[in-house]
Scaffold this motif. Structure first.
Motif, short mmCIF file in Angstrom:
data_model
loop_
_atom_site.label_atom_id
_atom_site.label_comp_id
_atom_site.label_asym_id
_atom_site.label_seq_id
_atom_site.Cartn_x
_atom_site.Cartn_y
_atom_site.Cartn_z
N TYR A 195 0.81 -1.22 0.00
CA TYR A 195 0.00 0.00 0.00
C TYR A 195 0.84 1.26 0.00
CZ TYR A 195 -3.62 -3.38 0.59
OH TYR A 195 -4.44 -4.45 0.38
N ASP A 196 2.14 1.09 0.12
CA ASP A 196 3.06 2.24 -0.01
C ASP A 196 4.43 1.66 -0.35
OD1 ASP A 196 4.43 4.58 -0.03
OD2 ASP A 196 4.03 5.12 2.06
N ARG A 197 4.74 1.61 -1.62
CA ARG A 197 6.01 1.01 -2.02
C ARG A 197 6.82 2.01 -2.84
NH1 ARG A 197 4.90 -3.08 -7.25
NH2 ARG A 197 3.95 -1.48 -8.57
N ILE A 198 8.10 1.70 -3.02
CA ILE A 198 8.93 2.47 -3.94
C ILE A 198 8.64 2.01 -5.36
CG2 ILE A 198 11.30 2.59 -4.82
CD1 ILE A 198 12.32 3.06 -2.11
N LEU A 199 8.54 2.96 -6.28
CA LEU A 199 8.39 2.62 -7.69
C LEU A 199 9.59 3.21 -8.43
CD1 LEU A 199 6.31 1.25 -9.64
CD2 LEU A 199 5.62 3.57 -10.26
N ALA A 200 10.44 2.33 -8.93
CA ALA A 200 11.64 2.79 -9.65
C ALA A 200 11.74 2.05 -10.97
CB ALA A 200 12.90 2.56 -8.81
N THR A 201 12.17 2.75 -11.99
CA THR A 201 12.31 2.12 -13.29
C THR A 201 13.37 2.84 -14.11
OG1 THR A 201 11.11 1.36 -15.26
CG2 THR A 201 10.51 3.52 -14.42
N GLN A 202 13.87 2.15 -15.12
CA GLN A 202 14.81 2.74 -16.05
C GLN A 202 14.09 2.84 -17.39
OE1 GLN A 202 18.33 0.47 -17.37
NE2 GLN A 202 19.53 2.24 -16.78
N VAL A 203 13.72 4.04 -17.74
CA VAL A 203 12.82 4.26 -18.88
C VAL A 203 13.54 4.05 -20.21
CG1 VAL A 203 11.31 5.92 -20.04
CG2 VAL A 203 11.55 5.97 -17.52
N THR A 204 12.98 3.19 -21.05
CA THR A 204 13.27 3.19 -22.48
C THR A 204 11.99 3.62 -23.18
OG1 THR A 204 14.90 1.42 -22.34
CG2 THR A 204 13.93 1.80 -24.50
N ALA A 205 12.06 4.72 -23.92
CA ALA A 205 10.86 5.23 -24.60
C ALA A 205 11.19 5.47 -26.06
CB ALA A 205 10.40 6.54 -23.94
N LEU A 252 6.74 2.27 -24.52
CA LEU A 252 7.58 2.33 -23.33
C LEU A 252 7.97 0.94 -22.88
CD1 LEU A 252 5.38 5.06 -21.71
CD2 LEU A 252 7.84 5.35 -21.98
N GLU A 253 9.23 0.81 -22.44
CA GLU A 253 9.69 -0.42 -21.79
C GLU A 253 10.18 -0.03 -20.41
OE1 GLU A 253 12.66 -1.89 -24.53
OE2 GLU A 253 11.24 -1.49 -26.14
N LEU A 254 9.50 -0.54 -19.39
CA LEU A 254 9.77 -0.10 -18.02
C LEU A 254 10.12 -1.30 -17.15
CD1 LEU A 254 6.88 2.50 -17.52
CD2 LEU A 254 9.17 2.89 -18.40
N PRO A 255 11.41 -1.57 -16.96
CA PRO A 255 11.76 -2.60 -15.98
C PRO A 255 11.44 -2.10 -14.58
CG PRO A 255 13.72 -1.46 -16.77
CD PRO A 255 12.57 -0.96 -17.60
N ASN A 256 10.83 -2.97 -13.79
CA ASN A 256 10.52 -2.61 -12.40
C ASN A 256 11.77 -2.85 -11.58
OD1 ASN A 256 9.36 -2.14 -9.95
ND2 ASN A 256 7.53 -3.38 -10.33
N LYS A 257 12.49 -1.78 -11.29
CA LYS A 257 13.73 -1.94 -10.52
C LYS A 257 13.35 -2.08 -9.05
CE LYS A 257 17.47 0.22 -12.00
NZ LYS A 257 18.23 -0.72 -12.83
N HIS A 258 13.20 -3.35 -8.66
CA HIS A 258 12.65 -3.63 -7.34
C HIS A 258 13.52 -3.08 -6.22
CE1 HIS A 258 9.76 -6.17 -9.33
NE2 HIS A 258 10.70 -6.95 -9.82
N ALA A 314 17.50 -4.56 -5.79
CA ALA A 314 17.79 -5.86 -6.42
C ALA A 314 18.17 -5.69 -7.89
CB ALA A 314 16.57 -6.77 -6.31
N ASP A 315 18.98 -6.62 -8.39
CA ASP A 315 19.38 -6.61 -9.79
C ASP A 315 18.44 -7.46 -10.65
OD1 ASP A 315 21.79 -5.07 -9.48
OD2 ASP A 315 22.66 -6.80 -8.49
N TYR A 369 13.65 -9.01 -12.50
CA TYR A 369 12.89 -7.77 -12.42
C TYR A 369 11.64 -7.90 -13.27
CZ TYR A 369 15.50 -7.31 -16.76
OH TYR A 369 16.04 -7.57 -17.99
N GLY A 370 10.56 -7.25 -12.81
CA GLY A 370 9.39 -7.17 -13.66
C GLY A 370 9.71 -6.32 -14.88
N LEU A 371 9.13 -6.67 -16.02
CA LEU A 371 9.36 -5.87 -17.22
C LEU A 371 8.01 -5.58 -17.85
CD1 LEU A 371 11.16 -4.49 -19.24
CD2 LEU A 371 11.51 -6.66 -20.38
#
Lengths: 302, 302, 302, 302
Positions: free
Chosen positions: A181-191, A252-258, A279-280, A283-285
């Protein structure tokens, strides 16, 4: 069973060209990595050993350097358009050219004192530091009649430290994930985004278009209260289409950088969403396209 | 202008699973990197924030591990077929699954003395050294009715130190390349090949098929007297189709890993094709498909 | 001939810890990669198989996470000092700890409208974009009585597009290089600098020190009219020592990222220092230390 | 406070030279990556801008190529000895040379039929496949009177699927690790070993020495029943010293490539040491030296 030659292409990849403009003491830099892929009437090259229809990849490399001088590099897109048109219009066996470009950007070094040649108050006219963040990309394809221009960026890493939830998903016998219900959302954007321009006389202002699309992507990421990375993806793509009339399609390609919360209880400590393990793998993609109605998408799936 | 959600997919990428078989003192290893991509009825996930149709990527990761135990890993292809079928057949909103796998291989360590547990004369049953050469790849796609299986390899670097020429090509105003009548031909092979099998009851012997295709690629590279890398590419692809009935299509990506003759004349030395500079960038990149007549190619262009 | 166990050390490398401060809606981030190396009374671990003196690397990892909560991460240096002191002071067999840290920095995303929670006029309090440029480094060593702190940075790429010459060098029979009177000078800076602080009660302000050293390095690079990269190296190191009393020693590793002028004459074009080929390998590599007189250098040669 | 120039060195890094021997139809390849570092009377270069004592890095690159022709490449060590001696003995300001070499090895492609030129029954004389496994390394240092030769290898990945335990270690308040009585032990070996030879007339047989040291490292890894990676490290180093009289010192860096047992209980499955997650980061890193008594170790700590 007989077999045939299917899709094929060739060219010089990763020609690294740096163009300096020295018209004043305030120099300008364009720093590109250019990859050329040509196709056309090349069956003989594959089948008979005749190279009569083959423009050597070495020549495509030379052309990149020569054009940097002859035409300059106004933008990656304009430069790629020059190259693509040249290869197809000047080589009868070549029917299609695809130019891919990566662009690296540089910022100016500033200094407080007067021992160097200044422009305005602080900048050194000839000193630069590489902006190590995202890489700008462009792909220009030309078949002799129509251009297709896809602009993009990659390696743009972003994070929201709150305003992200994930719950209400399918639970099957292999599900162990706890709802968040409250998490970090991080990604490395390829657009990548496709322009509606296809070769009409006036080209868009590619540099301004890029600046605005990039800004909209960042703002949409920051302002979206997210229930999934998919939802954030859609918000980012939609924001671009809603604001930039020259763009028809965004992918968009957004890996979920957990960022996993570390369990500190064994040490008698409470982790109030403060300490994370970045984590490396795995990862969700999350990948997706948003496009205008009635437009046929052109950006390929990776 | 209205816009719509186009192609989209998601899943857990790069789940690293190692499966050990301990049925005897001669252990067996399967070492995979598995990436799952699912698509289907996922509009709500993108548009409304509802995750009711979303199988979490974490669950797809768990499934990889559980299946490694439940079904074992007979081959990358067979393992991917299990996974793809499971995701589509057991989750109503999921209509398509694409499983990509990299496989890393290990050789056995051998020892001359008797202080370890041997199998036969020399092998240690539980000790392995990673074969650092090529990586084996597999992609399995399933839409609920049909499978598409593409096997491949990458990072296989090969070189012919003679039997390669390149001349007779187009010369334009940007051409400076000198014709070559005896050059080094080196490349790092990326190959993918599509199987005709699409889900009928009996699966091919994936391991044996791989071994043979790999051998034909290497032999064709070694035995082809080459007038261009394109010609070598075609010879490699054709060789596979001519020898392996289970394969319908081969696609190759062959970067020309240039070895430039060093000019030793300034030092009073003659370079008789002996001393080369191995260049990094730029490099020629040659790509092409060979497929059976009447078959619609399925391997995407990179 | 008998043999003995020499220098040895062990610990957990590359623990990735992200610490978020949520004391207000304007969050703060510290993003570190921490590597621990311990040494001491560890002969039995190597020789007898007894682990009685071995603090597991897994525990050193846990300690990194716990300390991120217990002590917070004020700076990489202060955090490393906490860790090093803990391992040596609380484990009798551990006589020396070396903590290496990489720090990744994040900038805030700014937005022009009011749909997100703002701090001041524009910043979003919880949204960040990774600063992809240089990586900050720190190494803290503690032997139970004295600390040694080496701060640094790496992957900082800089370029001067003029004000660089290179001539007057040794010419032997293998020399073909032409003298240059106006060349591009580009390098990717790796710098390390040693602090005079060794454990006295008050620690320096590590963050402010870093900011100033980095600025002096950049300014010296920009302002030096260079006759060799060695000369630039010395100017950079000296500038730091001349301006920062807390620093005793600076070591720099400067790869010469060659930008070769492309020969455009075959195409009837003149290259007025405008078009360059950015080469990968080989590259000149210039390394050197500048230190205060009477101080024994401590930064090891790479 | 005055400051002085400390340790400094320079040279061309990563010159990629490939040497082909064509004395028969069975060609031979040597494929090296050579890095030169010179030091000596170079204060003026740093301080005054005079390059009178500077042998350009470009010349050191040329020398690598010229020597590949003039002297050939019998082994990385012999080639580095030629280079080091040349730079110091022929350039008065250069007092010390350090040559670092990476060597990449190639295997022969074999074919079953007769369409290529064969040597013996199967090998193609001019066709090679790169052995993608470990990289061989060598470092040769010469100060005008004495040589120091350190041979090594890196990126050699090995695994024991049993015969490894870890228990009986220190437990403190941050310890959560469970003791293990049958675990996977996997590592990527970086090894360096110093030769006693320091320039006497006859050089050792470097190639044979390498082959044997490598074999002893692998055998010791396979045959050691391990209670810690430290113990395995010591066994590997000792084995070399016990068997190879020409070696005085061995240093090993062994990252513990963790394979974590996956918890399958939530899925109703029992994991009998069969399914593992291969983790990337963090990893334990174990480093240590074993050397002959009375010998001063020369291999630096990384």
């Amino acid at each position: 069973m007989a077999h045939v030659l299917g899709q094929n292409q060739y060219g010089k990849a990763e020609t690294r060209v740096v163009r300096i403009y020295r018209d004043s003491t305030r120099h300008e830099i364009k720093d590109l990595n250019v990859s050329v892929a040509l196709s056309g009437d090349l069956d003989d090259v594959h089948l008979t050993g005749s190279n009569a229809n083959c423009l050597p990849t070495d020549t495509t490399k030379n052309t990149v350097y020569a054009f940097a001088k002859e035409h300059g590099i106004e933008s990656a897109e304009a430069f790629g358009i020059h190259l693509a048109r040249h290869f197809v219009d000047n080589n009868e066996p070549i029917h299609r050219a695809r130019i891919r470009i990566e662009e690296y950007t540089w910022d100016r070094i500033r200094t407080p004192d007067s021992s160097a040649r200044f422009i305005g108050s602080e900048e050194v006219g000839h000193s630069f530091v590489r902006n190590g963040g995202e890489i700008r990309t462009a792909q220009i394809t030309y078949d002799g009649s129509r251009f297709e221009v896809i602009t993009g960026l990659k390696e743009l890493t972003v994070m929201n430290s709150t305003n992200s939830e994930f719950w209400g998903y399918i639970k099957d016998k292999y599900t162990t994930l706890k709802e968040a219900y409250d998490r970090i959302l991080a990604t490395q954007v390829t657009a990548r985004w496709a322009h509606s321009w296809s070769g009409e006389e006036t080209q868009p202002n590619w540099e301004r278009s890029y600046t605005h699309v990039r800004r909209h992507l960042l703002e949409a990421f920051a302002e979206t209260y997210s229930y999934s990375l998919q939802q954030t993806l859609h918000a980012m793509g939609s924001r671009v289409l809603n604001n930039r009339a020259e763009i028809d399609e965004v992918r968009l390609e957004l890996p979920n950088k957990h960022h996993f919360l570390v369990d500190l209880e064994p040490f008698g400590l409470k982790n109030n969403n403060e300490v994370y393990f970045a984590a490396d793998r795995p990862y969700g993609l999350i990948e997706g396209t948003v496009h205008r109605e009635g437009v046929v998408p052109v950006i390929p799936v990776a």
